[in-house]
Design an enzyme around this catalytic site. Sequence first.
Site, PDB file in Angstrom:
ATOM      1  NE  ARG A  51     -16.269 -13.099  19.108  1.00 30.31           N
ATOM      2  CZ  ARG A  51     -17.199 -12.787  18.236  1.00 30.31           C
ATOM      3  NH1 ARG A  51     -18.440 -12.734  18.607  1.00 30.31           N
ATOM      4  NH2 ARG A  51     -16.900 -12.510  16.987  1.00 30.31           N
ATOM      5  CE  LYS A 148      -6.619   4.627   8.711  1.00 26.65           C
ATOM      6  NZ  LYS A 148      -6.334   3.678   7.625  1.00 26.65           N
ATOM      7  CG  HIS A 178       0.943   3.100  10.438  1.00 28.12           C
ATOM      8  ND1 HIS A 178      -0.271   3.186   9.804  1.00 28.12           N
ATOM      9  CD2 HIS A 178       1.842   2.834   9.470  1.00 28.12           C
ATOM     10  CE1 HIS A 178      -0.099   2.976   8.504  1.00 28.12           C
ATOM     11  NE2 HIS A 178       1.182   2.762   8.272  1.00 28.12           N
ATOM     12  CE  LYS A 182       4.611   5.030   7.190  1.00 24.82           C
ATOM     13  NZ  LYS A 182       5.008   3.713   6.719  1.00 24.82           N
ATOM     14  CD  GLU A 216      -0.916   2.228   0.121  1.00 22.66           C
ATOM     15  OE1 GLU A 216      -0.547   1.285   0.822  1.00 22.66           O
ATOM     16  OE2 GLU A 216      -2.049   2.715   0.155  1.00 22.66           O
ATOM     17  CG  ASP A 235      -7.494   3.420   3.821  1.00 18.56           C
ATOM     18  OD1 ASP A 235      -7.628   2.889   4.935  1.00 18.56           O
ATOM     19  OD2 ASP A 235      -6.619   3.068   3.002  1.00 18.56           O
ATOM     20  CG  HIS A 240      -2.026   7.413   7.116  1.00 19.44           C
ATOM     21  ND1 HIS A 240      -2.046   7.198   8.467  1.00 19.44           N
ATOM     22  CD2 HIS A 240      -2.442   6.245   6.555  1.00 19.44           C
ATOM     23  CE1 HIS A 240      -2.449   5.950   8.711  1.00 19.44           C
ATOM     24  NE2 HIS A 240      -2.703   5.359   7.560  1.00 19.44           N
ATOM     25  CE  LYS A 330      -5.106   1.286  -0.585  1.00 23.64           C
ATOM     26  NZ  LYS A 330      -4.181   1.029   0.520  1.00 23.64           N
TER      27      LYS A 330
HETATM   28  C1  BG6 Z   1      -3.287   2.033   6.329  1.00 16.27           C
HETATM   29  C2  BG6 Z   1      -4.341   2.001   5.258  1.00 16.27           C
HETATM   30  O1  BG6 Z   1      -3.669   2.874   7.370  1.00 16.27           O
HETATM   31  O2  BG6 Z   1      -2.061   2.485   5.767  1.00 16.27           O
HETATM   32  C3  BG6 Z   1      -3.910   1.125   4.103  1.00 16.27           C
HETATM   33  O3  BG6 Z   1      -5.560   1.496   5.808  1.00 16.27           O
HETATM   34  C4  BG6 Z   1      -2.553   1.541   3.591  1.00 16.27           C
HETATM   35  O4  BG6 Z   1      -4.860   1.167   3.049  1.00 16.27           O
HETATM   36  C5  BG6 Z   1      -1.554   1.665   4.732  1.00 16.27           C
HETATM   37  O5  BG6 Z   1      -2.119   0.571   2.655  1.00 16.27           O
HETATM   38  C6  BG6 Z   1      -0.251   2.291   4.236  1.00 16.27           C
HETATM   39  O6  BG6 Z   1       0.714   2.214   5.241  1.00 16.27           O
HETATM   40  P1  BG6 Z   1       2.261   2.142   4.881  1.00 16.27           P
HETATM   41  O7  BG6 Z   1       2.943   2.198   6.200  1.00 16.27           O
HETATM   42  O8  BG6 Z   1       2.475   0.861   4.148  1.00 16.27           O
HETATM   43  O9  BG6 Z   1       2.538   3.331   4.022  1.00 16.27           O
END
Ligand code: BG6
Length: 483
Positions: A51, A148, A178, A182, A216, A235, A240, A330
């Site tokens: 936008r 996502k 994603h 990897k 993480e 999430d 994942h 996290k």
């Molecule tokens: C995302 C999540 O899909 O993946 C995040 O929304 C997360 O919360 C991230 O931090 C982790 O991705 P990666 O590639 O850093 O392991």
Amino acid sequence: MVSRVIPVDPFDLVLFGATGDLARRKILPSLFHRFQIAQFCPKSRIIGSSRSKLDRAGFQDLVAQAIRDYGQDGETGEDDIKAFVELLDYVPVDAKGDMGWQELKSHLRPDVVRAFYLSVGPSLFPDIASRLSSCGVATPDSRIVLEKPFGHDLASAQALNAALRDHFAESQIYRIDHYLGKETVQNLMALRFANSLFEPLWNSTHIDHVQITVAESIGVAGRGEYYDRSGAMRDMVQNHLMQLLCLTAMEPPSRFTPNAVRDEKVKVIEALEPVTQDNIARGQYRGKSGNSYLDHAGNPASATESFIAMKVEVANWRWAGTPFYLRTGKCLRARESEIAVYFRDPPHNIFEGAAGVHGNILVIRLQPDEGITLRTTIKDPGPGGMRLTGANLDMTFADSLPESGRAQDAYERLIMDVIRGNQTLFMRGDEVEAAWAWADPIIAGWTQIGAPAPQPYDQGSSGPDDSLLLMHRDNRRWRGIGT
Ligand code: BG6
């Protein structure tokens, strides 16, 4: 390196949400890196759209800066950036109104691959899909790429799938996870299906259990509002970790084609047992004042989990009796992701009196230090009789395959697959729905009145005590994080 690159056909890629965070951090630098290695030719074009009332020059400046900020070190030569931004164009479009659609249409060429990348909030997916179709911007061969979260639960995922399928065939829809881009995740398939060593052992007769960890070290500051509506289950686990579980547990597909691979993954999800609340540990990180989850989430009463561990059973012939333990969170001690496959101990120890056998563990490391380690038991060298000790067969990809060059970002591979028209590493609609159908009752279990709140854990730890108990109860232990 460059000689191995397989060029893709010229394309027009329209990037919705082109000025947003994901576009600047990941999508545009990934495209730049693939341009640098000449995977696509200057005839291709990337048309930014959002936008914001930018012009072409303004968008070019924004992208050049994003590459300098987020491109990989040593790979961002100014000459290359200058050549790359020549491919860019910009058309302001209102996803919910008429503005910009006809102009966008007039920018697209008939003779190249056409892809629409929706790097926008999911609430805009139906509007954009519908305008792409009603304004004649999309053709029957166009591809649509979605980020996502794909739904918040089964009902919303079904509604989203239905809204997309009103305008696009499933073969045109690319749902990104994603993790599938990897390198090591793809390597898991190579390891399992291109080697004969593991497959005969890949079952409950030989494997005691599997641990899947995505730890993480960062918290949720900056995206607390989104995260607090999701939590670790939505999430990370539903998508994942589920993908990692599927690739570890699935049957060998008959060939490496999109539907053969995705059919097998769906079968795994459908074979998952419901998870009861006593097989789940949820946690919330706490830190010094102003730095705990509750502060970052901006919600002092939040009961959302920033950590989850669970025991999952796959009810089929291959896996009955071999639990999969999943764990993600996290603000843990380190950023470390891996799949650890614990083999059963030898049935009989002939080394009477010798120190114990160190069980075999196959560890597939996703990040950091991508690689594979196999723990074995060997004789402790030197005098002292027949003493046993543990030792690792260790392969770090960066050391073993130095010619493979810099680490690729997952998005690079995935975007090129969109242009190639290869859906293998994208989630099919039924796969996403099956994952929600499994996740929904689990989430419902802790959203009931009276359900226990997530247990606090310290920042920099391995998660809450309940997670350790989940394992101890089964006479097992988690692998250390950051050790
Ligand atoms: C995302 C999540 O899909 O993946 C995040 O929304 C997360 O919360 C991230 O931090 C982790 O991705 P990666 O590639 O850093 O392991």
